[in-house]
Write an enzyme that holds these catalytic residues in place. Sequence first.
Site, PDB file in Angstrom:
ATOM      1  N   LYS A 263       0.838  -1.204   0.000  1.00  0.00           N
ATOM      2  CA  LYS A 263       0.000   0.000   0.000  1.00  0.00           C
ATOM      3  C   LYS A 263       0.871   1.251   0.000  1.00  0.00           C
ATOM      4  O   LYS A 263       2.011   1.209   0.453  1.00  0.00           O
ATOM      5  CB  LYS A 263      -0.864   0.016   1.280  1.00  0.00           C
ATOM      6  CG  LYS A 263      -1.993  -0.981   1.299  1.00  0.00           C
ATOM      7  CD  LYS A 263      -2.766  -0.883   2.603  1.00  0.00           C
ATOM      8  CE  LYS A 263      -3.920  -1.867   2.651  1.00  0.00           C
ATOM      9  NZ  LYS A 263      -4.953  -1.637   1.638  1.00  0.00           N
ATOM     10  N   ARG A 337     -10.407 -11.469   1.979  1.00  0.00           N
ATOM     11  CA  ARG A 337     -11.250 -12.526   1.423  1.00  0.00           C
ATOM     12  C   ARG A 337     -10.536 -13.876   1.491  1.00  0.00           C
ATOM     13  O   ARG A 337     -11.180 -14.927   1.565  1.00  0.00           O
ATOM     14  CB  ARG A 337     -11.660 -12.170  -0.019  1.00  0.00           C
ATOM     15  CG  ARG A 337     -10.512 -11.999  -0.970  1.00  0.00           C
ATOM     16  CD  ARG A 337     -10.886 -11.216  -2.232  1.00  0.00           C
ATOM     17  NE  ARG A 337     -10.924  -9.766  -2.007  1.00  0.00           N
ATOM     18  CZ  ARG A 337     -11.243  -8.866  -2.933  1.00  0.00           C
ATOM     19  NH1 ARG A 337     -11.575  -9.244  -4.144  1.00  0.00           N
ATOM     20  NH2 ARG A 337     -11.253  -7.591  -2.640  1.00  0.00           N
TER      21      ARG A 337
HETATM   22  N1  BES Z   1      -8.203  -3.712   4.405  1.00  0.00           N
HETATM   23  C1  BES Z   1      -8.314  -3.336   3.053  1.00  0.00           C
HETATM   24  C2  BES Z   1      -9.591  -2.568   2.763  1.00  0.00           C
HETATM   25  C3  BES Z   1      -9.615  -1.122   3.189  1.00  0.00           C
HETATM   26  C4  BES Z   1      -8.899  -0.178   2.502  1.00  0.00           C
HETATM   27  C5  BES Z   1     -10.411  -0.744   4.228  1.00  0.00           C
HETATM   28  C6  BES Z   1      -8.963   1.145   2.889  1.00  0.00           C
HETATM   29  C7  BES Z   1     -10.504   0.581   4.599  1.00  0.00           C
HETATM   30  C8  BES Z   1      -9.768   1.521   3.932  1.00  0.00           C
HETATM   31  C9  BES Z   1      -8.318  -4.568   2.167  1.00  0.00           C
HETATM   32  O1  BES Z   1      -7.543  -5.618   2.593  1.00  0.00           O
HETATM   33  C10 BES Z   1      -7.765  -4.134   0.844  1.00  0.00           C
HETATM   34  O2  BES Z   1      -6.640  -3.760   0.800  1.00  0.00           O
HETATM   35  N2  BES Z   1      -8.599  -4.202  -0.186  1.00  0.00           N
HETATM   36  C11 BES Z   1      -8.193  -3.780  -1.477  1.00  0.00           C
HETATM   37  C12 BES Z   1      -8.750  -4.743  -2.483  1.00  0.00           C
HETATM   38  C13 BES Z   1      -8.227  -4.526  -3.869  1.00  0.00           C
HETATM   39  C14 BES Z   1      -6.769  -4.923  -3.948  1.00  0.00           C
HETATM   40  C15 BES Z   1      -9.052  -5.357  -4.821  1.00  0.00           C
HETATM   41  C16 BES Z   1      -8.750  -2.377  -1.713  1.00  0.00           C
HETATM   42  O3  BES Z   1      -9.863  -2.098  -1.302  1.00  0.00           O
HETATM   43  O4  BES Z   1      -8.014  -1.560  -2.262  1.00  0.00           O
HETATM   44 MN    MN Z   2      -5.525  -5.436   1.960  1.00  0.00          MN
END
Ligand code: BES
Ligand code: MN
Length: 496
Positions: A263, A337
Site C-alpha cells: 500500500k 477474502r
Molecule cells: N483492508 C483493506 C480494505 C480497506 C482499505 C479498508 C482502505 C478501509 C480503507 C483490504 O484488505 C484491501 O486492501 N482491499 C483492497 C482490495 C483490492 C486490492 C481489490 C482495496 O480495497 O483496495
Molecule cells: Mn488489503
Amino acid sequence: MDFELKTLDAAGAAAEKSDVLLVLVTEGFKAGKDAVSKLVTSALAARDLEPKAGKLLQAYRCEGIAAPRVLLAGAGDGSGKKIQAAVAAAAGVLRASAAKKLTILLPAGSGDEAVRAAVCATAESSYVYVTTKSKPEGRELKKVVVGVADAGAGRQAFGRAKAAATGIEFARELGNLPPNYATPTRLGEEAKKLAKNHGFKVEVMGPKEVEKLGMGSFMGVAKGSSEPLRFIVLRHEGGAKGDAPVVLVGKGITFDSGGVSIKPSADMDEMKFDMGGAASVLGTFRALGELKPKVNVVGIIPSCENMLDGSSYKPGDILTSMSGQTIEVLNTDAEGRLILCDALTYAERFKPKAVVDIATLTGACVIALGGVRSGLFASDDALAGQLQAAGDAALDPVWRMPLDDEYSEGLKTNFADVANVAGRAAGAVVAAKFLQRFTPNYPWAHLDIAGTAWKSGAGKGSTGRPVGLLLEFLLAQEGGAVTKGQGKAARSKAAA
Ligand code: BES
Ligand code: MN
Ligand code: ZN
C-alpha cells in the site's frame, strides 16, 4: 462507568444532585411548575433554545435546581437518532466541565429507543483511549443517571443498552490498540479471557492446527509475517442443545501492509484497524456475556498480519483453500477474502442457521457508502431483512448491495478456479461475490465495514461498529426466530 435508570420528572430532575443536569427538550415540550420547566419555558420563549436536535444552551447555578450546571439540549421529535445527536452535541461541554456525575432527563413519553440512545451516546462520547499514553487522563464521567417517567417500563431496554455500550467499548479499545500490541496472539488471549470471565467455550488454534485443517488460503496470507497466525473459535451456548447456532466470522488482519502489492505509505497506520471485524465479534461476545441470551452463537476469527518478506505470498501464487477451490493471487492486498474464505468453510461444521461475516474488506465500500452505512450483502432475503432491522434499531445502519452473478465475471482466470481480484469496478460487490463461493450450504450475509469501523482525522479511532447491530440481531433470535430464506437450491444457484 455506572449507569442508573431512575423514575424522574422535571421536578425530580431539579432535585437530583449531580455535577451536570442535561435536559433533553423535544418539540412537544410540556412545562410543569418546577424550576427546570420554568427554565426551559423561558429559554424557548426567548428563542435562546430551539427544540431542534443539536441546539444547546448552558445555564449555571439556577435557583431551585440542585445541579450547578444545567445543559438544555434540543432533541427534535425525541427519536433515538435525535437523542443521540443531542447527547453528542452536549458532549463537548460535558468534557470541558470534567463532570463526574451526570443526570439526563429524557423527554416525557420517551420509550426504549430513547433510553437506548441516551445510554449508548453517553458511553460513546465520553470514551477516552489511554492505554498507550504515559500519563493517562481517562474518562472523568463516573456516574450517569438516566431519568424517565417510568423506570420499570424501560428496565429491559436499559439492561440491553448497557451491555451494548460495554461491548462497543470493548471493540473500540481492541481496535484502537496499536498493531504491535493487538497481535493475533493478543486477540487469542482476549478471547480466552472473555471465555473465562463469562463461561464461553473457546479454542485458539495456531499454525499447526490450521495446516491440519487444510486452510491453504489463510496460511498463504500469514506466511510473510513473523507473528504467528491464530484461528479463534468462541461459543456461547445459551440456547437449547441442538439448536442451530448463528455464526459470526470476523476478519482479524491486525495489520495490513498490502503485502508484496504494498500500500502507499500515507495513512498506512490506519491498517491497524483491519481487525475491526474481529473486534466486533469479540465485542459482541462481551455483551452476550452480560446478557446471556437463550441463543447459540459461534464466533470465528481468522487472524494474522499481511506483511512482506522473503517468504511472503506473491502475485501469481495459487493457494488451495480448505474448500478445495484453488485461488490465484493477483493482488496480495486483497487478503481479507483469502482468510475469510477458509473460515467460512470451517463454519459449515456447526450446521448454522445463518452465518454473518464482518470485515473491513474493501476501499470500494468506503467510496460507495462512506462512514454512514455499512455494506450488507446477503444470499438470503429473510436474513438481510433481520440485519437491516437490527441496524436501524441500534442506530448502526446498513445498506443492502447486490450480488448478481454478472459481478463474478472478472474473477475468472486460466490458472485456478478463481482469482482473488477483478478490475476496479464495483470492488465491494466483487469481493462479496468471491466470498459467496464459499457459502453454498447455509444462509449467509456479509457486512463490509471498511467505512464504518473507524474514523480518520482529528477524531481518529475505532467506532466499535457493528457491535450494536450484531447484538440486536442476536437478541431478536431468542425464542428461535428462524431465518426463512430462499432455500438451499436458490442459494447454490446464486453461488455458482
Ligand atoms: N483492508 C483493506 C480494505 C480497506 C482499505 C479498508 C482502505 C478501509 C480503507 C483490504 O484488505 C484491501 O486492501 N482491499 C483492497 C482490495 C483490492 C486490492 C481489490 C482495496 O480495497 O483496495
Ligand atoms: Mn488489503
Ligand atoms: Zn485488509
